[in-house]
Design a protein around this motif. Sequence first.
Motif: not given
Length: 420
Positions: A113, A117, A123, A126, A410
């Motif tokens: 991660a 991410l 991404r 998030l 996440a």
Amino acid sequence: MISRVMSAELAEHAGQRVTIAGWVHRRRQLKSVSFLVVRDRTGLSQVVAARELPGEESVVEVTGTVQASPQAPGGVELVEPEITVVSEPCAAPPFDLYRPVVSAGLATVLDHAPVALRHPLLRAPLEISAASVAGFREALDGLGFTEVHTPKIVASATESGANVFGIDYFGRPAYLAQSPQFYKQAMAGVFERVYEVGPVFRAEPHDTVRHLAQYTSLDAELAFIRDHRDVMAVLREAVAGMLESVRLRASAAVELLGAVLPEVPAEIPAIHFTEAQELTGSAEPDLSPAQERWLCEWAVREHGSEFLFVTGYPMSKRPFYTHPDPARPGYSNGFDLLFRGLELVTGGQRLHLHADYLAALAARGEGPEAYEGYLQAFRYGMPPHGGFALGLERWTARLTGAANIRQTTAFPRDLHRLSP
């Protein structure tokens, strides 16, 4: 902090010599010229160079002249660059971050991660999550709410029937909080209107695409209400504020994911639990996932709304602090908000009289001793109040169409995962 221009601002500096900084997203080295694509928090910048370039995910600072280029990201690129390598990776990423699609499976993404991410597609959820929280806070601030922060280590596991995580607290047993419920009720007696954004912990052995052992809960509690419908009205404003914030703050992420944001009706349609039973042909005291999906489809057909309130759940399926319906004591002044086939929010009116709490506990065969700290607030006078709780990761998954709630988290914690 270094003086730098962000990728999204680069076009405003045409003809100027500026410095950018970020990660090497992609490099292409041709015979006569090389191209470097640099990624920062706002997007991508292209650099034209005539030298060997650092590898992907190297951190670089680049000073160059901004020049128009229709083929480049944002329509401009940097020429005549001075490239400084700030740091270089020790290993290659588990998959190519520059490719427009993610080539790795979910397990690989979750295992890596911290670097995975960085991919724009991973991404983006998030970013939508962050914008949602900002909108939640802004909407409730505008309605006179005060943000509070309550303990996540508690002395007793009495909030609900869900399993809890026990911990050693300086030699004494303690637990991770399942909810801020008791504390936000107490704080409603202080500020009248409160909200909290924070983690909650559920040690339920679920291994599904919609459950986590730790998630972020968006909670609110408000006093001086008539009944649960006042809470529903505030929830409607909170949801509308969250969506407006996503539109304003995370439009690029929404576009990248191809997400379709819903419209919130001026008044979200509501049906009583008994009506939901009739519609679905069920006699069960709760709604199954299949029934929730059917009701959401019905709400779209009949009301043009992707949101649907189901009110009046049986008291047997609600926590002991839920206020019963005065006209139908077997049913509650509680509700769920369904959205795109899934229960998204649970809320309702709470009991507010000390004597009613003692009676509710006695009806469960319990005494007040284990609830002494909780009952303090009601011993000294509490107005009618109620509130709700919304799971942030589940909300984001519904907005983005993610098949698994872990795609909007996440660093998920579930039955099997404790790292990274």
